[in-house]
Scaffold this active site. Structure first.
Site, mmCIF file in Angstrom:
data_model
loop_
_atom_site.group_PDB
_atom_site.id
_atom_site.type_symbol
_atom_site.label_atom_id
_atom_site.label_comp_id
_atom_site.label_asym_id
_atom_site.label_seq_id
_atom_site.Cartn_x
_atom_site.Cartn_y
_atom_site.Cartn_z
ATOM 1 N N GLY A 13 -9.894 8.264 -1.857
ATOM 2 C CA GLY A 13 -10.440 9.618 -1.815
ATOM 3 C C GLY A 13 -11.471 9.790 -0.708
ATOM 4 C CG HIS B 48 -1.337 6.409 -2.314
ATOM 5 N ND1 HIS B 48 -2.535 6.531 -2.990
ATOM 6 C CD2 HIS B 48 -1.632 5.778 -1.139
ATOM 7 C CE1 HIS B 48 -3.508 6.006 -2.254
ATOM 8 N NE2 HIS B 48 -2.984 5.544 -1.132
ATOM 9 C CG HIS C 32 -1.999 1.063 1.133
ATOM 10 N ND1 HIS C 32 -3.345 0.772 1.088
ATOM 11 C CD2 HIS C 32 -1.931 2.418 1.074
ATOM 12 C CE1 HIS C 32 -4.049 1.886 1.016
ATOM 13 N NE2 HIS C 32 -3.198 2.919 1.009
ATOM 14 C CD GLU D 33 -7.661 6.490 5.449
ATOM 15 O OE1 GLU D 33 -6.576 7.034 5.697
ATOM 16 O OE2 GLU D 33 -8.075 6.289 4.285
#
Length: 333
Positions: free
Chosen positions: A171, A15, A13, A201
């Site tokens: 997002g 980005h 994980h 989250e």
């Protein structure tokens, strides 16, 4: 050192647009005369890295301003992707899954999302070749831009379908629930992609249930709120659904108040396939070694729990059995 040297070191994980070097921001800022808030690394750092917990996830995402703000053309997108592979190699990673939203990367300078995908693929392929590291790409649909823009994103990602292994949804989890994106994920599964979804989250366990039942998620990004639903915890364990835990990120977004409050220990105690990851190392100011050697012990993990999380990462990685065996043989040499 709490990392087991006999197991592959894996980040599932991460980005890539949240891992942009300060020096790269400065280089591009000078080259294109961008209005950077500072012109040296230490002056720039507080503008792009989290120095204190943010009030929520969206405030954390605001730190991306200059990481995406320098993406003035496709060559810079390619450079960012390439440098991510070099960084992963320098960290000692054996395998990394890099995820990105083409619309998010394209947004500041109105780039073509399909062009962004092609540039990222080119940069990652060059990095894999030059740095001899194993890596895969995960495409992201950014909820924040809405359902219609998600169609633009998935078409852009599908233009390079053979170079991606999975689709993610990220997002604004609170205002754009997973149920709105079911058709998008059907197209992803038709393309043969795996599925991971940011859930639990900013929203509660119902968001995780939607990700699994409606989108077909095999892994959950963050998944912190799963602990609020015992039935869900049992389901995650029974179905071997991976949890992509990001300890420092979750503290910085105020998803949890501190490391000791993080549910990763509870996940591992209940035999859930939880893993340790960085999320956005450039924004959080961490690397995977920090998460294993500092954050994980602070979260109450024993050495055996940390090793289990490392084993889990190989188990839930979007790799073939042959690729997993190769990584294990490589560590045994």
């Amino acid at each position: 050192m709490r990392i087991d040297p006999h197991l592959p070191l894996i980040d599932v994980h991460r980005h890539l647009d949240g891992n942009v070097r300060l020096q790269t921001i400065l280089d591009v800022g000078r080259q294109f005369n961008l209005p950077l808030p500072a012109w040296n690394a230490e002056g720039l750092r507080p503008h792009v890295q989290v120095t204190a917990p943010q009030p929520d996830v969206m405030a954390f995402i605001a730190k991306f301003e200059w990481m995406t703000g320098i993406l003035v053309n496709l060559d810079i997108c390619r450079r960012i992707a390439y440098e991510n592979l070099e960084d992963a190699k320098q960290e000692g990673l054996d395998y990394v899954e890099l995820r990105f939203s083409p619309r998010f990367m394209a947004s500041t300078h109105q780039l073509d999302p399909a062009g962004v995908v092609e540039a990222v693929v080119d940069g990652v392929e060059a990095g894999k070749r030059d740095f001899k590291i194993h890596a895969n790409l995960i495409g992201i649909l950014s909820r924040t831009f809405g359902v219609d823009m998600a169609w633009v994103e998935i078409q852009a990602l599908l233009s390079q379908r053979e170079h991606l292994v999975a689709l993610d949804l990220a997002g604004d989890e609170v205002h754009w629930p997973a149920e709105l994106f079911q058709e998008h994920f059907r197209k992803a599964q038709d393309a043969g992609w795996r599925v991971t979804v940011h859930a639990g989250e900013s929203a509660g366990p119902e968001s995780i249930w939607q990700a699994i039942r409606l989108l077909g998620a095999e892994r959950i990004g963050h998944g912190v709120r799963a602990v609020d639903d015992p039935k869900l915890m049992n389901f995650l364990c029974d179905r071997a659904i991976g949890i992509e835990s990001c300890l420092t990120s979750n503290v910085q977004t105020s998803t949890v108040p501190d490391y000791t409050s993080h549910p990763l220990r509870q996940f591992l105690e209940q035999r859930i396939m939880a893993t340790i990851n960085t999320d956005d190392p450039g924004i959080s100011g961490v690397d995977l070694n920090y998460e294993y050697n500092v954050a994980a012990p602070a979260a109450g993990l024993t050495p055996e729990m940390i090793r289990q999380a490392q084993r889990n990462a190989l188990e839930v990685a979007f790799l073939t059995l042959e690729e997993k065996s190769f990584l294990l043989r490589k560590k045994a040499r």
